[in-house]
Design an enzyme around this catalytic site. Structure first.
Site, mmCIF file in Angstrom:
data_model
loop_
_atom_site.group_PDB
_atom_site.id
_atom_site.type_symbol
_atom_site.label_atom_id
_atom_site.label_comp_id
_atom_site.label_asym_id
_atom_site.label_seq_id
_atom_site.Cartn_x
_atom_site.Cartn_y
_atom_site.Cartn_z
ATOM 1 N N ARG A 13 0.810 -1.225 0.000
ATOM 2 C CA ARG A 13 0.000 0.000 0.000
ATOM 3 C C ARG A 13 0.847 1.280 0.000
ATOM 4 N NH1 ARG A 13 -3.611 -2.308 4.895
ATOM 5 N NH2 ARG A 13 -1.738 -3.591 5.099
ATOM 6 N N GLY A 77 2.547 -14.072 5.630
ATOM 7 C CA GLY A 77 1.722 -13.590 6.736
ATOM 8 C C GLY A 77 2.519 -13.448 8.024
HETATM 9 C C1 UD1 Z 1 -1.801 -6.631 11.537
HETATM 10 C C2 UD1 Z 1 -2.657 -7.584 12.370
HETATM 11 C C3 UD1 Z 1 -3.937 -6.861 12.775
HETATM 12 C C4 UD1 Z 1 -3.592 -5.618 13.562
HETATM 13 C C5 UD1 Z 1 -2.623 -4.722 12.776
HETATM 14 C C6 UD1 Z 1 -2.122 -3.629 13.673
HETATM 15 C C7 UD1 Z 1 -2.167 -9.814 11.546
HETATM 16 C C8 UD1 Z 1 -2.657 -10.984 10.761
HETATM 17 N N1 UD1 Z 1 -2.962 -8.763 11.593
HETATM 18 O O1 UD1 Z 1 -2.518 -6.331 10.339
HETATM 19 O O2 UD1 Z 1 -4.739 -7.714 13.595
HETATM 20 O O3 UD1 Z 1 -4.777 -4.914 13.899
HETATM 21 O O4 UD1 Z 1 -1.499 -5.476 12.300
HETATM 22 O O5 UD1 Z 1 -1.281 -2.733 12.988
HETATM 23 O O6 UD1 Z 1 -1.117 -9.903 12.139
HETATM 24 N N2 UD1 Z 1 4.965 -8.801 7.987
HETATM 25 C C9 UD1 Z 1 5.975 -9.711 7.809
HETATM 26 N N3 UD1 Z 1 5.744 -10.800 7.022
HETATM 27 C C10 UD1 Z 1 4.546 -11.026 6.414
HETATM 28 C C11 UD1 Z 1 3.531 -10.077 6.601
HETATM 29 C C12 UD1 Z 1 3.760 -8.974 7.406
HETATM 30 O O7 UD1 Z 1 7.079 -9.556 8.356
HETATM 31 O O8 UD1 Z 1 4.426 -12.040 5.733
HETATM 32 C C13 UD1 Z 1 5.238 -7.615 8.838
HETATM 33 C C14 UD1 Z 1 5.067 -6.332 8.050
HETATM 34 O O9 UD1 Z 1 6.325 -5.911 7.507
HETATM 35 C C15 UD1 Z 1 4.525 -5.373 9.099
HETATM 36 C C16 UD1 Z 1 3.843 -6.266 10.122
HETATM 37 O O10 UD1 Z 1 4.295 -7.570 9.884
HETATM 38 O O11 UD1 Z 1 5.548 -4.652 9.734
HETATM 39 C C17 UD1 Z 1 2.329 -6.219 10.022
HETATM 40 O O12 UD1 Z 1 1.932 -6.617 8.735
HETATM 41 P P1 UD1 Z 1 0.749 -5.916 7.958
HETATM 42 O O13 UD1 Z 1 0.560 -6.586 6.651
HETATM 43 O O14 UD1 Z 1 0.923 -4.453 7.956
HETATM 44 O O15 UD1 Z 1 -0.486 -6.335 8.915
HETATM 45 P P2 UD1 Z 1 -1.871 -5.578 9.063
HETATM 46 O O16 UD1 Z 1 -2.719 -5.892 7.914
HETATM 47 O O17 UD1 Z 1 -1.633 -4.159 9.378
HETATM 48 CA CA CA Z 2 0.166 -2.826 9.323
#
Ligand code: UD1
Ligand code: CA
Length: 463
Positions: A13, A77
């Site tokens: 995004r 994830g």
């Molecule tokens: C996540 C939470 C959500 C919460 C929100 C708060 C999950 C499934 N959901 O959603 O409940 O309300 O954060 O901000 O956890 N990342 C990785 N590897 C991946 C995916 C993500 O390292 O495969 C890291 C991203 O770099 C990021 C963090 O995890 O820093 C959160 O990921 P993001 O995709 O932003 O999660 P949200 O959809 O915001």
């Molecule tokens: Ca996030």
């Protein structure tokens, strides 16, 4: 306690070629704030999960005493991200803080309070928690995981992600802030048991909670002190919102320590800046890097100061730019002055309108008040540099130095061709071009003879 920061995601995004967590807030990458807050939360053993553009992220934080784990599939994830770092905690019989790398507003204090909460529940209720989730209430919870609790308690049953939520679940205003503390053995057990989401194919870290509660392990919510702490930075607009919150926090911190900040919403103060009491800062200023401003100094409107020490009672007037320099007490700078490259401005010196000072040392009470260039020069005390004086330090190939003794007078529009030495009490007549040294107490004049021809002016004008 250990801490694991998740920073492997694609940040789709953001629409950027740069990894999301390296986008800057007040001159520091977003991830720097998360690391700093975790350290302020008194956790030293910190690991970061990297994946998307991992090299760039690791390069930005090398030498920071962090461990790095690599997530092969950055679309796996948040659950998969934590599993990629399982070696960090799989043989650890303790608690692990897990925090999203895109939540730069969760404070060190909140992280300390969450740890405290676990010990309190154990001490007073005899309950050993398996997890604590930081939550808050949001008027518009869109995009966040919703927290589903046992009625009338702080016990969490599960967290449901926006994409999987029913309309009733979407109506819940309590959201997951993306910061958790888990008991490591239970976390690992749960991670091995959860399944990818049927909607997105991702393994959600948040799904470990439903598994834990079904097993009878207890997970509770912990309310963030301020709702803004939970802000997740998923877009550039959210980055701007986070920057605004941090900017005002920094301004408030200094105002509580005796600094006046006019129109703080317009003032940019980076986190490594330090200020002393009775400093006064006017609107639209920027204090960057390791700038220090000591007691009673004033930073005028529109000025930008970077990696510079400003001693006591200095006045920096409007729209001045100072970089990598040292300004001593009671000096007056600006308006519209430019000082750079390791310059030192002496006590009570005055560097005024449209004067540029580069890699030069200006003695006590020396004044250059209008339109001058002083480069690679050392000026003694109480020197007067007239309007338009230029130190020609560059011969097209090399830079050369100039030395001016104390109490010398450099007349307006004189050109000093470096290398050159001007003695104490030397007098340089205005408009002179100097390519030789001038001894102490001498007068130097170089001027073409002035001719005055009567009546000729009017004649030329009426031709
Ligand atoms: C996540 C939470 C959500 C919460 C929100 C708060 C999950 C499934 N959901 O959603 O409940 O309300 O954060 O901000 O956890 N990342 C990785 N590897 C991946 C995916 C993500 O390292 O495969 C890291 C991203 O770099 C990021 C963090 O995890 O820093 C959160 O990921 P993001 O995709 O932003 O999660 P949200 O959809 O915001
Ligand atoms: Ca996030």
């Amino acid at each position: 306690m250990k801490a694991l920061i998740l920073a492997a995601g694609l940040g789709t995004r953001f629409k950027s070629d740069k990894p999301k967590v390296l986008h800057e807030i007040l001159g520091k990458p977003m991830l720097w704030y998360v690391i700093t807050n975790v350290r302020n939360g008194r956790i030293e053993d910190i690991a970061v999960v990297v994946g998307h553009k991992a090299e760039e992220v690791m390069e930005a934080f090398k030498g920071e005493n962090l461990k790095f784990f690599f997530q092969k599939n950055p679309k796996g994830g948040t659950g998969d991200a934590v599993l990629s770092a399982k070696d960090f905690f799989s043989s650890y019989d303790g608690y692990v803080l897990i925090i999203n790398g895109d939540t730069p507003l969760v404070s060190g204090e909140t992280i300390r309070n969450m740890q405290q909460f676990i010990y309190m529940v154990q001490a007073y209720e005899g309950v050993k928690l398996s997890g604590v989730v930081l939550t808050t209430y949001m008027a518009d919870p869109t995009g966040y995981g919703r927290v589903i609790k046992e009625e009338g308690t702080d016990r969490i049953i599960r967290i449901v992600e926006e994409k999987d939520a029913t309309p009733e679940e979407k109506a819940i205003n309590e959201v997951n802030a993306g910061t958790y503390i888990f008991y490591a053995p239970h976390l690992l057990e749960a991670l091995y048991s959860i399944k990818p989401s049927p909607t997105t194919g991702e393994l959600y870290l948040t799904d470990v909670i439903e598994y834990m509660t079904a097993k009878g392990y207890e997970v509770r919510s912990f309310m963030a002190k301020e709702p803004t702490e939970a802000l997740g930075v998923n877009t550039r607009w959210e980055l701007a919102l986070a920057e605004n919150v941090i900017k005002l926090k920094i301004a408030r911190y200094w105002s509580e320590r005796g600094v006046t900040i006019h129109f703080p919403e317009t003032v940019w103060i980076e986190p490594d800046v330090s200020l002393e009491r009775d400093v006064e800062i006017f609107p639209n200023t920027a204090l960057k890097g390791r700038t220090k401003v000591k007691k009673g100094s004033v930073i005028g409107q529109g000025s930008v100061i970077k990696n510079t020490t400003i001693e006591e009672n200095v006045v920096v007037k409007e729209y001045s730019v100072i970089e990598d320099s040292h300004v001593k007490s009671n000096a007056v700078i600006g308006p519209f002055a430019r000082i750079r490259n390791g310059s030192e401005i002496g006590e009570e010196a005055e560097i005024g309108n449209f004067v540029e000072v580069k890699k030069s040392k200006i003695g006590k009470e020396t004044k250059a008040k209008h339109l001058a260039y002083i480069g690679d020069a050392t000026l003694g005390e109480n020197v007067n540099v007239g309007a338009g004086a230029v130190f020609a330090n560059y011969d097209g190939k090399k830079k050369h130095e100039s030395h001016v003794g104390s109490n010398a007078f450099i007349g307006s529009n004189s050109l000093l061709i470096a290398p050159i030495k001007i003695g104490n009490y030397a007098f340089i007549a205005g408009g002179s071009v100097l390519n030789k040294d001038v001894p102490d107490e001498a007068l130097a004049v170089s001027r073409p003879e002035l001719k005055i021809i009567p009546k000729r002016g009017k004649k030329l004008l009426s031709e």
